[in-house]
Enzyme design. Structure first.
Site, PDB file in Angstrom:
ATOM      1  N   TRP A 169      35.038  46.215  32.548  1.00 48.62           N
ATOM      2  CA  TRP A 169      35.993  46.004  33.632  1.00 48.62           C
ATOM      3  C   TRP A 169      35.658  44.789  34.493  1.00 48.62           C
ATOM      4  O   TRP A 169      36.463  44.354  35.315  1.00 48.62           O
ATOM      5  CB  TRP A 169      36.060  47.233  34.534  1.00 48.62           C
ATOM      6  CG  TRP A 169      34.702  47.688  35.032  1.00 48.62           C
ATOM      7  CD1 TRP A 169      33.930  48.676  34.507  1.00 48.62           C
ATOM      8  CD2 TRP A 169      33.968  47.153  36.138  1.00 48.62           C
ATOM      9  NE1 TRP A 169      32.757  48.799  35.213  1.00 48.62           N
ATOM     10  CE2 TRP A 169      32.753  47.881  36.220  1.00 48.62           C
ATOM     11  CE3 TRP A 169      34.200  46.141  37.064  1.00 48.62           C
ATOM     12  CZ2 TRP A 169      31.787  47.626  37.185  1.00 48.62           C
ATOM     13  CZ3 TRP A 169      33.235  45.876  38.028  1.00 48.62           C
ATOM     14  CH2 TRP A 169      32.051  46.608  38.081  1.00 48.62           C
ATOM     15  N   CYS A 170      34.463  44.248  34.301  1.00 46.34           N
ATOM     16  CA  CYS A 170      33.975  43.158  35.162  1.00 46.34           C
ATOM     17  C   CYS A 170      34.636  41.827  34.780  1.00 46.34           C
ATOM     18  O   CYS A 170      34.625  41.430  33.603  1.00 46.34           O
ATOM     19  CB  CYS A 170      32.453  43.063  35.058  1.00 46.34           C
ATOM     20  SG  CYS A 170      31.750  41.570  35.772  1.00 46.34           S
TER      21      CYS A 170
END
Length: 480
Positions: A169-170
């Protein structure tokens, strides 16, 4: 020439011949009582003269220490890595200083606050890290997928294992992914793991392998670690010493870094890894934190206006999982203004026992998030600071110190949790003036004590003596 007879005429203390005086038991008793009273009252007056009294007043702050205030601190964070720990300062005038390092030192600690090594040096980090331009192309998978089951196997098999700890998700992990995969494929083609066997590039998904990432103290994504096999295995944890890579993340920079790592190795794959790490002094590579905690000590200077001292995880090229951040801390020391030497502090406490009791109000206190409070918890301290000055009777400024009150609370945060110290400086100051009694006043009081007791005792003796004499005359009159 004045004759002696004329000189004697000015005598205030005329003498009565001794044979014309009469001693009495009542007079002797009163004389003893008077003498004891004189001694007692003289002792009390002497004690009062030697003691120091003070006068306390509140005035507008007219500090002589300029417009800046020094803050000294020593705070331990059991769950904040020194790799990302940042000390920031801001105020209502718009000052915003981030990641202060010049006057701040950091030491890695374990969960029990015990140091795990020497001072942790952050080193210079580029503000802008270069990435590959995002190009729509078919994805390349070149990095080895590492898990808790095979991580130790591969890190012990290859002299150098470079691992990308990431989170899907980064944003920064997503930017790094294509460069990392292409660099891994190029390195695999140049240094075939089955033939050469000197280096391999891997990746760990921290959303899937949380325990493995915690074991290596991963708190920001992506974190690139360089593990070296060989004589540098730490006996205490059974893990390899490793470094963190903070350089550019484009394919060319990554490949060049891997080439340098391989160049420092012996050609034979069977030999142990690096014995000379002289090539590892590049600013882009620094020792990784040995533990997940950090002790931060030092000082900062702030303007004497309302503001904040903030300690948090900060990076311009990493993402943090707020739900995993824990800003629990122990305040070993927090004070304002110039440090008081033990001798000065003892003098202050001797003059006024209550001075010096509030300049270290938070010292030794722990603020721990036990997870019962949930995630994203920011710990806040509201400090109201007032200056206190002690001035001696000779207008000598004995000490200047800042005392403060502290109120602490926890709050849910939508962003990365922090430890925040709100500073509110009072425009007034407390002035404590030492009042010393003059020697002339002491002598005057002593004379008043002696003369007063002597006179009162004489009056009482005269009354008692005349009363007894009258009673005797009455008694003799009755007998006739």
């Amino acid at each position: 020439m004045i004759s002696s007879s004329r000189f004697k005429s000015v005598d205030f203390y005329r003498k009565i011949p001794r044979d014309l005086t009469e001693a009495s038991l009542s007079g002797a008793g009163l004389s003893i009582v008077a003498a004891l009273s004189m001694i007692f009252l003289f002792g009390m007056e002497l004690s009062n003269y030697l003691s120091v009294s003070t006068n306390t007043s509140v005035i507008v702050d007219k500090s002589s220490d300029g417009e800046f205030l020094r803050i000294d601190f020593n705070i331990s964070f059991p769950a904040l890595s020194c790799e990302f720990a940042s000390v920031d300062v801001s105020d209502v005038l718009g000052t915003n200083r981030l990641n202060i390092t010049k006057t701040v030192r950091k030491f890695s600690i374990d969960s029990n606050l015990r140091p795990t090594g020497d001072e942790f040096h952050s080193g210079p980090v580029a503000n802008i890290i270069k990435h590959d331009e995002q190009v729509e192309e078919e994805s390349v998978e070149g990095a080895l997928i590492l898990t808790s089951h095979n991580f130790d196997k591969y890190s012990h098999l290859f002299p150098i294992t470079v691992v990308n700890f990431y989170a899907p998700w980064c944003y920064w992990s997503q930017r790094l992914k294509p460069s990392w995969e292409k660099a891994a494929k190029i390195i695999k083609e140049r240094y075939d793991p089955e033939i050469d066997g000197r280096i391999i590039l891997g990746k760990v998904d921290c959303t899937e392998e949380g325990e493995l990432c915690r074991r290596h103290h991963i708190q920001g994504y992506p974190s690139i670690r360089i593990f070296r096999k060989g004589s540098d295995i730490r006996d205490d944890h059974g893990e390899h010493d490793h470094e963190s890579y903070y350089g550019d993340r484009d394919t060319d920079s990554l490949v060049k870094t891997m080439e340098k790592l391989v160049a420092s190795l012996p050609a034979e794959s069977q030999k142990l890894g690096l014995e000379d790490k002289s090539n590892g002094t590049d600013n882009r590579k620094r020792p990784a934190p040995l533990a997940g905690g950090c002790r931060i000590e030092g000082y900062v200077r702030v303007k004497k206006v309302p503001g904040d001292l903030i300690i948090s995880a900060r990076s311009d090229a990493h993402s943090f999982d707020a739900s995993q951040m824990n800003m629990s801390h122990v305040v070993h020391h927090l004070s304002f203004g110039r440090k008081l030497s033990p001798r000065v502090l003892s003098d202050v406490k001797r003059i006024l026992p209550y001075v010096g009791s509030s300049h270290d109000r938070l010292n030794g206190r722990s603020f721990i998030n036990t997870r019962d409070l949930g995630a994203n918890v920011t710990m806040e301290h509201y400090l109201q600071i007032v200056k206190t000055e002690v001035i001696t009777g000779k207008d000598y400024k004995l000490v200047e110190e800042y005392e403060y009150t502290a109120h602490s609370s926890v709050a849910q945060s939508l962003h990365i949790p922090v430890a925040k110290f709100h500073l509110e400086l009072s425009p007034m100051q407390v002035l404590i003036t030492e009042n010393q009694k003059s020697f002339s006043h002491f002598i005057t009081n002593v004379c008043a004590i002696i003369g007063g007791i002597f006179t009162v005792a004489g009056i009482l003796d005269s009354i008692l003596h005349n009363t007894i004499r009258i009673m005797k005359k009455v008694e003799l009159g009755k007998n006739f």
